[in-house]
Design a protein around this motif. Structure first.
Motif, short mmCIF file in Angstrom:
data_model
loop_
_atom_site.label_atom_id
_atom_site.label_comp_id
_atom_site.label_asym_id
_atom_site.label_seq_id
_atom_site.Cartn_x
_atom_site.Cartn_y
_atom_site.Cartn_z
N ASP A 1 6.36 4.50 -2.08
CA ASP A 1 4.91 4.53 -2.14
C ASP A 1 4.29 3.37 -2.92
OD1 ASP A 1 2.59 6.22 -1.27
OD2 ASP A 1 2.23 6.26 -3.43
N GLU B 1 4.67 0.08 -1.04
CA GLU B 1 3.79 -0.04 0.12
C GLU B 1 2.33 -0.27 -0.30
OE1 GLU B 1 4.85 -0.46 3.08
OE2 GLU B 1 6.93 -0.09 2.47
N GLN B 2 1.95 0.28 -1.44
CA GLN B 2 0.60 0.00 -1.95
C GLN B 2 0.47 -1.47 -2.32
OE1 GLN B 2 -1.34 2.82 -4.68
NE2 GLN B 2 0.42 4.16 -4.42
N ALA C 1 0.09 -3.57 0.72
CA ALA C 1 -1.29 -3.48 1.24
C ALA C 1 -2.23 -4.35 0.42
CB ALA C 1 -1.75 -2.03 1.23
N HIS C 2 -2.07 -4.35 -0.91
CA HIS C 2 -2.92 -5.19 -1.75
C HIS C 2 -2.69 -6.67 -1.45
CE1 HIS C 2 -4.40 -1.78 -3.85
NE2 HIS C 2 -3.32 -1.55 -4.58
N TYR D 1 -4.58 0.95 2.17
CA TYR D 1 -3.27 1.61 2.23
C TYR D 1 -3.41 2.96 2.91
CZ TYR D 1 0.99 3.99 0.73
OH TYR D 1 2.18 4.69 0.70
N ARG D 2 -2.67 3.13 4.01
CA ARG D 2 -2.65 4.40 4.73
C ARG D 2 -1.22 4.91 4.76
NH1 ARG D 2 -4.24 3.69 10.38
NH2 ARG D 2 -4.01 5.95 10.40
N ALA E 1 3.23 1.10 7.08
CA ALA E 1 3.50 1.51 5.70
C ALA E 1 4.78 2.34 5.60
CB ALA E 1 2.31 2.28 5.13
#
Length: 212
Positions: A64, A67-68, A71-72, A78-79, A85
């Motif tokens: 998690d 993956e955040q 996304a950043h 973030y989904r 993801a």
């Protein structure tokens, strides 16, 4: 999507819930393995000439915070459990002696569902636990960073998370040298720049300690 397909996927998802997983949506059930990682079983539907529908299970792992960070770095929202993801995924097919998971319209055969549940318990859950090895995930992405931008981005995000730092000049330089095209090098540089400049990423890896 045909009603029979919906019914089969819903029934297979129910088998996963019975094993202790949490329904995320039709065709996907997950569980939290630790503070950082989730495991899940997704399902692909394959339609055969015979008219039967075959369910292909896909064990998945989502790291998690990594993956955040990805996304950043990409500058996107973030989904969780979206197609972009998923940290690791792998199609695992049953052995020939067990045979495929095939359902013929209009029924959802209970014996086939039971076989699916046994396969998940005996084969997929251990596979997911194996896939969740942090060192192996990092090794995988670093070793294959030359194959594509996404792998290099993931390697950088994993290093940021494990080192709790966005200052990764040496690692970034190593990953950048593995990119063989100007376009991917430029994209990785942009990813690194956004990641270093992201207040959300910095707060994620080094949250402020507030006095009580």
């Amino acid at each position: 999507m045909k009603e029979h397909t919906k019914a089969v996927l819903e029934a297979c998802t129910g088998q996963l819930v019975a094993l202790g997983l949490m329904r995320r949506r039709r065709g996907l059930a997950v569980w939290q393995m630790n503070d950082e990682m989730w495991g899940g079983v997704g399902m692909q539907a394959q339609f055969l000439r015979s008219g039967a529908m075959r369910v292909i299970p896909v064990p998945q792992v989502v790291w998690d915070p990594v993956e955040q960070l990805v996304a950043h770095g990409k500058g996107t929202g973030y989904r969780p459990w979206s197609a972009t993801a998923i940290t690791r995924s792998r199609v695992v097919l049953p052995e020939k002696r067990m045979g495929p998971f095939e359902f013929r319209d209009p029924e959802v055969q209970g014996a086939m569902l039971d076989k699916f549940g046994v396969f998940v318990r005996q084969r997929l859950i251990p596979t997911i636990l194996e896939m969740a090895d942090e060192r192996e995930i990092l090794r995988h992405y670093r070793a294959e960073a030359y194959k594509g931008l996404g792998r290099a981005e993931h390697a950088l995000a994993i290093l940021a998370w494990t080192h709790k730092s966005l200052e990764l000049e040496d690692d970034f330089g190593s990953l950048l040298r593995q990119q063989t095209q100007d376009e991917t090098r430029a994209s990785l540089e942009a990813f690194h720049h956004r990641l270093r400049g992201s207040e959300e990423a910095r707060a994620l890896i080094a949250p402020e300690i507030r006095p009580e």
